[in-house]
Scaffold this motif. Structure first.
Motif, PDB file in Angstrom:
ATOM      1  N   ILE A 109     -14.784   0.530  -8.212  1.00  0.00           N
ATOM      2  CA  ILE A 109     -13.740   0.490  -7.187  1.00  0.00           C
ATOM      3  C   ILE A 109     -12.721   1.529  -7.631  1.00  0.00           C
ATOM      4  CG2 ILE A 109     -12.006  -0.902  -5.996  1.00  0.00           C
ATOM      5  CD1 ILE A 109     -13.588  -3.386  -6.825  1.00  0.00           C
ATOM      6  N   SER A 110     -12.656   2.628  -6.914  1.00  0.00           N
ATOM      7  CA  SER A 110     -11.825   3.745  -7.356  1.00  0.00           C
ATOM      8  C   SER A 110     -10.349   3.351  -7.415  1.00  0.00           C
ATOM      9  CB  SER A 110     -12.007   4.936  -6.414  1.00  0.00           C
ATOM     10  OG  SER A 110     -11.540   4.614  -5.114  1.00  0.00           O
ATOM     11  N   LEU A 111      -9.595   4.100  -8.192  1.00  0.00           N
ATOM     12  CA  LEU A 111      -8.160   3.837  -8.299  1.00  0.00           C
ATOM     13  C   LEU A 111      -7.487   3.944  -6.939  1.00  0.00           C
ATOM     14  CD1 LEU A 111      -7.178   5.705 -11.606  1.00  0.00           C
ATOM     15  CD2 LEU A 111      -8.043   3.376 -11.285  1.00  0.00           C
ATOM     16  N   GLU A 112      -7.977   4.844  -6.093  1.00  0.00           N
ATOM     17  CA  GLU A 112      -7.368   5.028  -4.775  1.00  0.00           C
ATOM     18  C   GLU A 112      -7.702   3.893  -3.812  1.00  0.00           C
ATOM     19  OE1 GLU A 112      -8.794   8.600  -2.882  1.00  0.00           O
ATOM     20  OE2 GLU A 112     -10.860   8.220  -3.507  1.00  0.00           O
ATOM     21  N   LEU A 113      -8.602   2.990  -4.240  1.00  0.00           N
ATOM     22  CA  LEU A 113      -8.902   1.792  -3.448  1.00  0.00           C
ATOM     23  C   LEU A 113      -8.415   0.524  -4.154  1.00  0.00           C
ATOM     24  CD1 LEU A 113     -12.496   2.626  -2.154  1.00  0.00           C
ATOM     25  CD2 LEU A 113     -10.360   2.641  -0.846  1.00  0.00           C
ATOM     26  N   GLY A 114      -7.550   0.706  -5.147  1.00  0.00           N
ATOM     27  CA  GLY A 114      -6.995  -0.456  -5.843  1.00  0.00           C
ATOM     28  C   GLY A 114      -7.891  -1.010  -6.921  1.00  0.00           C
ATOM     29  N   TYR A 141       0.293   8.196  -7.241  1.00  0.00           N
ATOM     30  CA  TYR A 141       0.180   6.866  -7.846  1.00  0.00           C
ATOM     31  C   TYR A 141      -1.018   6.770  -8.783  1.00  0.00           C
ATOM     32  CZ  TYR A 141      -0.572   1.881  -8.479  1.00  0.00           C
ATOM     33  OH  TYR A 141      -0.782   0.649  -9.049  1.00  0.00           O
ATOM     34  N   THR A 142      -2.185   7.207  -8.331  1.00  0.00           N
ATOM     35  CA  THR A 142      -3.377   7.042  -9.171  1.00  0.00           C
ATOM     36  C   THR A 142      -3.282   7.860 -10.453  1.00  0.00           C
ATOM     37  OG1 THR A 142      -4.560   8.779  -7.945  1.00  0.00           O
ATOM     38  CG2 THR A 142      -4.848   6.510  -7.192  1.00  0.00           C
ATOM     39  N   THR A 143      -2.664   9.034 -10.371  1.00  0.00           N
ATOM     40  CA  THR A 143      -2.481   9.846 -11.579  1.00  0.00           C
ATOM     41  C   THR A 143      -1.599   9.118 -12.587  1.00  0.00           C
ATOM     42  OG1 THR A 143      -2.701  11.884 -10.300  1.00  0.00           O
ATOM     43  CG2 THR A 143      -1.645  12.060 -12.453  1.00  0.00           C
ATOM     44  N   SER A 144      -0.620   8.388 -12.086  1.00  0.00           N
ATOM     45  CA  SER A 144       0.334   7.714 -12.970  1.00  0.00           C
ATOM     46  C   SER A 144      -0.272   6.543 -13.726  1.00  0.00           C
ATOM     47  CB  SER A 144       1.544   7.229 -12.161  1.00  0.00           C
ATOM     48  OG  SER A 144       1.203   6.120 -11.339  1.00  0.00           O
ATOM     49  N   LEU A 161       0.816  -1.215   0.000  1.00  0.00           N
ATOM     50  CA  LEU A 161       0.000   0.000   0.000  1.00  0.00           C
ATOM     51  C   LEU A 161       0.853   1.269   0.000  1.00  0.00           C
ATOM     52  CD1 LEU A 161      -2.820  -0.971   2.535  1.00  0.00           C
ATOM     53  CD2 LEU A 161      -2.909  -1.006   0.039  1.00  0.00           C
ATOM     54  N   ALA A 162       1.935   1.259   0.762  1.00  0.00           N
ATOM     55  CA  ALA A 162       2.774   2.461   0.870  1.00  0.00           C
ATOM     56  C   ALA A 162       3.415   2.834  -0.461  1.00  0.00           C
ATOM     57  CB  ALA A 162       3.856   2.250   1.929  1.00  0.00           C
ATOM     58  N   ASP A 163       3.567   1.855  -1.341  1.00  0.00           N
ATOM     59  CA  ASP A 163       4.195   2.109  -2.637  1.00  0.00           C
ATOM     60  C   ASP A 163       3.181   2.249  -3.764  1.00  0.00           C
ATOM     61  OD1 ASP A 163       6.841   1.962  -1.617  1.00  0.00           O
ATOM     62  OD2 ASP A 163       6.714  -0.227  -1.627  1.00  0.00           O
ATOM     63  N   THR A 164       1.906   2.073  -3.443  1.00  0.00           N
ATOM     64  CA  THR A 164       0.880   2.157  -4.494  1.00  0.00           C
ATOM     65  C   THR A 164      -0.178   3.184  -4.102  1.00  0.00           C
ATOM     66  OG1 THR A 164      -0.233   0.207  -3.531  1.00  0.00           O
ATOM     67  CG2 THR A 164       1.292  -0.181  -5.366  1.00  0.00           C
ATOM     68  N   ILE A 165      -1.332   2.744  -3.667  1.00  0.00           N
ATOM     69  CA  ILE A 165      -2.450   3.676  -3.500  1.00  0.00           C
ATOM     70  C   ILE A 165      -2.263   4.687  -2.373  1.00  0.00           C
ATOM     71  CG2 ILE A 165      -4.098   2.072  -4.523  1.00  0.00           C
ATOM     72  CD1 ILE A 165      -5.116   1.469  -1.684  1.00  0.00           C
ATOM     73  N   CYS A 166      -1.387   4.402  -1.432  1.00  0.00           N
ATOM     74  CA  CYS A 166      -1.150   5.354  -0.338  1.00  0.00           C
ATOM     75  C   CYS A 166       0.028   6.277  -0.631  1.00  0.00           C
ATOM     76  CB  CYS A 166      -0.934   4.606   0.980  1.00  0.00           C
ATOM     77  SG  CYS A 166      -2.352   3.590   1.470  1.00  0.00           S
ATOM     78  N   LYS A 167       0.554   6.188  -1.828  1.00  0.00           N
ATOM     79  CA  LYS A 167       1.671   7.031  -2.257  1.00  0.00           C
ATOM     80  C   LYS A 167       1.139   8.158  -3.136  1.00  0.00           C
ATOM     81  CE  LYS A 167       6.091   6.786  -4.724  1.00  0.00           C
ATOM     82  NZ  LYS A 167       7.020   5.877  -5.447  1.00  0.00           N
TER      83      LYS A 167
END
Length: 219
Positions: A146-151, A109-112, A100-106
């Motif tokens: 399921i939003s990008l910020e929730l994976g 990430y979602t913009t990328s 999570l720390a390297d993906t949605i909680c970073k």
């Protein structure tokens, strides 16, 4: 008598040798092992939610369900929900509870991983026909269930739908979807370790209006 016994033993030995020779001919000791090609991996599932293809270096316009094949559902207070057959949700296989720390909680990430409008605009136009949406397209959001910020998966058609505006919306004012606020709260809960990622994904995919209550944090 001894001669007969000796002859019988000799014949038995010859028979055994011949039998072994035949088996060796079928299965030579030095024969190379037969190679087995790679087996396809079983299709992954995250709980009851399909797993999408994940972020792509180059996105292509995804085919949408057939026109008129999807039907909106509505809650008792008229909030829109997608057709669970057309849009059950799909998760991003690159996101897990372990990273999570390297993906949605970073931050960023979602913009990328978000497809650009050259992809999503034609998809939205086709999905409008899938759902038979007849309002102003500018008032409907092409929404990740399921939003990008929730994976959620960025471009799997099972995870994106044309979401109509909520009750009380003024025509022509653009999207007005309280679902976005639910997604943000769930994201905060997941990234703070208060709610498990999969629990949040299942809750939002099932019914976004009850998702916070389902994970134990009613608004």
């Amino acid at each position: 008598m001894k001669a007969h016994k000796g002859l019988a033993v000799a014949l038995l030995v010859v028979g055994l040798i011949a039998g072994c020779s035949k088996e060796e001919a079928k299965h030579p000791a030095n024969a190379p092992a037969q190679e087995v090609g790679p087996q396809p991996a079983p299709k992954e599932k995250a709980g009851t939610i399909p797993v999408g293809p994940g972020p792509q270096g180059t996105y292509t316009v995804a085919a949408q369900p057939a026109p008129g094949s999807c039907h909106y559902r509505y809650t008792s207070d008229k909030q829109p929900l997608p057709d669970s057959n057309c849009t059950p949700g799909a998760t991003n296989p690159k996101v897990s509870a372990a990273n999570l720390a390297d993906t949605i909680c970073k931050s960023g990430y979602t913009t990328s991983i978000r497809p650009n409008t050259t992809i999503t605009n034609p998809e939205k136009a086709a999905n409008i026909k899938s759902y038979g949406y007849n309002g102003d397209p500018r008032d409907a959001e092409y929404d990740h269930l399921i939003s990008l910020e929730l994976g959620g998966d960025p471009n799997d058609p099972r995870n994106i739908w044309v979401e109509p505006p909520s009750p009380g919306h003024q025509n022509g004012n653009g999207p007005n979807n309280p679902k976005d606020g639910v997604e943000s709260k769930l994201h905060t809960l997941v990234c703070s370790g208060k709610v498990a990622l999969l629990d949040a994904q299942v809750a939002i995919a099932t019914d976004w209006t009850t998702a916070l209550a389902k994970v134990g944090f009613p608004s």
